[in-house]
Design a protein around this motif. Structure first.
Motif, mmCIF file in Angstrom:
data_model
loop_
_atom_site.group_PDB
_atom_site.id
_atom_site.type_symbol
_atom_site.label_atom_id
_atom_site.label_comp_id
_atom_site.label_asym_id
_atom_site.label_seq_id
_atom_site.Cartn_x
_atom_site.Cartn_y
_atom_site.Cartn_z
ATOM 1 N N ALA A 65 90.356 47.703 79.894
ATOM 2 C CA ALA A 65 90.830 46.330 79.701
ATOM 3 C C ALA A 65 91.427 45.764 80.972
ATOM 4 C CB ALA A 65 91.862 46.290 78.570
ATOM 5 N N LEU A 66 92.018 46.627 81.802
ATOM 6 C CA LEU A 66 92.685 46.172 83.027
ATOM 7 C C LEU A 66 92.172 46.956 84.223
ATOM 8 C CD1 LEU A 66 96.382 45.995 81.773
ATOM 9 C CD2 LEU A 66 94.801 44.068 82.058
ATOM 10 N N ASP A 67 92.141 46.308 85.362
ATOM 11 C CA ASP A 67 91.785 46.962 86.614
ATOM 12 C C ASP A 67 93.077 47.320 87.334
ATOM 13 O OD1 ASP A 67 90.804 47.885 88.974
ATOM 14 O OD2 ASP A 67 89.619 46.105 89.450
ATOM 15 N N LEU A 68 93.408 48.615 87.358
ATOM 16 C CA LEU A 68 94.647 49.062 87.989
ATOM 17 C C LEU A 68 94.516 49.166 89.503
ATOM 18 C CD1 LEU A 68 95.697 51.830 85.426
ATOM 19 C CD2 LEU A 68 96.406 49.426 85.523
ATOM 20 N N GLY A 69 93.283 49.060 89.997
ATOM 21 C CA GLY A 69 93.065 49.053 91.436
ATOM 22 C C GLY A 69 93.376 50.355 92.136
ATOM 23 N N ILE A 70 93.250 51.480 91.434
ATOM 24 C CA ILE A 70 93.580 52.764 92.059
ATOM 25 C C ILE A 70 92.395 53.731 92.011
ATOM 26 C CG2 ILE A 70 96.054 52.606 91.682
ATOM 27 C CD1 ILE A 70 95.747 54.259 89.182
ATOM 28 N N GLY A 71 91.171 53.170 92.011
ATOM 29 C CA GLY A 71 89.990 54.017 92.064
ATOM 30 C C GLY A 71 89.527 54.453 90.693
ATOM 31 N N PRO A 72 88.442 55.243 90.633
ATOM 32 C CA PRO A 72 87.879 55.666 89.349
ATOM 33 C C PRO A 72 88.876 56.489 88.537
ATOM 34 C CG PRO A 72 86.433 56.258 91.184
ATOM 35 C CD PRO A 72 87.707 55.784 91.772
ATOM 36 N N LEU A 73 89.041 56.127 87.289
ATOM 37 C CA LEU A 73 89.928 56.849 86.388
ATOM 38 C C LEU A 73 89.163 57.285 85.155
ATOM 39 C CD1 LEU A 73 93.128 54.595 86.396
ATOM 40 C CD2 LEU A 73 92.847 56.806 87.524
ATOM 41 N N LEU A 74 89.413 58.500 84.699
ATOM 42 C CA LEU A 74 88.814 58.963 83.453
ATOM 43 C C LEU A 74 89.574 58.370 82.278
ATOM 44 C CD1 LEU A 74 88.202 62.758 84.162
ATOM 45 C CD2 LEU A 74 86.488 60.948 84.057
ATOM 46 N N SER A 75 88.844 58.044 81.224
ATOM 47 C CA SER A 75 89.481 57.572 80.008
ATOM 48 C C SER A 75 90.175 58.739 79.319
ATOM 49 C CB SER A 75 88.436 56.969 79.072
ATOM 50 O OG SER A 75 87.516 57.965 78.644
ATOM 51 N N PRO A 76 91.167 58.466 78.465
ATOM 52 C CA PRO A 76 91.820 59.550 77.721
ATOM 53 C C PRO A 76 90.823 60.395 76.942
ATOM 54 C CG PRO A 76 93.083 57.535 77.517
ATOM 55 C CD PRO A 76 91.814 57.156 78.219
ATOM 56 N N ARG A 77 89.796 59.755 76.378
ATOM 57 C CA ARG A 77 88.794 60.516 75.623
ATOM 58 C C ARG A 77 87.995 61.446 76.528
ATOM 59 N NH1 ARG A 77 83.266 58.506 72.689
ATOM 60 N NH2 ARG A 77 82.687 60.559 71.899
#
Length: 257
Positions: A65-77
């Motif tokens: 939903a939001l772009d945190l701007g800190i690179g690729p992040l894995l989802s909790p799932r």
């Protein structure tokens, strides 16, 4: 016998296409309204597509939903339940216009929609396609193909073939077989879907040699919980594939983060 004028045949085909367009005007692949090009979407349907764009989970392809701007992040799932396949991508969330396209292809025999849907998948899955070595559609069990009037064809193969052709990749519909007829996945929980698909897929012995060490692009129409893709990817990896990525047209809205 060769034509007396080499350019006559293409010109004749163009005239015939134009005449056919006058009798049967091109219509929108989503709603059936008039469009300029066959297989295209009208502006209303195009704007109604909830296209999946970055930022997204690199494993499941689900949008954030939001772009945190800190690179690729894995989802909790993806952290809690890593998929068997390496990466997944889809064109749009499975609602509105996307749902209409899938349903018209699958249940209304609108085979003419497959090329337009495949073109959109080519764009959304370009990163996966660039690294793939072959395209394999998720197969249907022969009982569904022969007995169910709503499944006289395999929609995954209809989408996968033009993708493979456009990307100049081998198309291998025989690389994966559905060896067990499973009950419909509709209405089943995530756990029940996984249980329902245990042992459902297998790489036929004749296909194992061509699959060894290959980076496979697995193609289907919709990703719901990922249970089907996990079962298919597991079978492909056991059959000798080096890796499996998943490309679908739509992703169910509940998968969005």
């Amino acid at each position: 016998m060769r034509a007396a004028f080499p350019g006559a045949l293409p010109a004749l085909r163009a005239v015939l296409r134009e005449a056919l367009g006058l009798v049967y005007p091109p219509n929108c692949a989503g709603c059936g309204g008039a469009t300029a090009d066959p297989g295209a979407l009208c502006p209303a349907c195009w704007s109604a597509l909830r296209l999946i764009e970055a930022p997204l989970c690199p494993r499941y392809g689900t949008p954030f939903a939001l772009d945190l701007g800190i690179g690729p992040l894995l989802s909790p799932r993806a952290i809690a339940e890593p998929p068997v396949f390496a990466r997944a991508r889809a064109v749009a969330l499975y609602d509105g216009a996307a749902r209409s396209l899938v349903h018209r292809l699958k249940y209304e025999d609108r085979l003419d929609l497959a090329p337009a849907m495949a073109r959109m998948m080519l764009a959304s899955g370009r990163e996966l396609i660039a690294q793939a070595e072959c395209v394999v559609p998720v197969p249907l069990h022969r009982w569904r193909l022969w007995r169910l009037w709503r499944r006289r064809f395999n929609q995954a193969a209809l989408l996968g073939r033009p993708i493979a052709k456009a990307a100049a990749l081998p198309f291998r519909p025989g690389a994966l077989a559905r060896v067990r007829a499973t009950r419909s996945q509709v209405g089943l929980s995530r756990a029940a879907r996984a249980t329902n698909l245990q042992g459902a897929f297998r790489v036929p012995p004749a296909a194992r040699a061509s699959l060894q060490g290959q980076r496979v692009l697995l193609v289907d129409d919709v990703t719901t919980t990922g249970a089907t893709a996990n079962a298919a990817a597991r079978a492909l990896l056991r059959g000798g594939a080096a890796s499996v990525d998943l490309l679908t047209f739509a992703l169910v809205a509940q998968e969005a983060l």
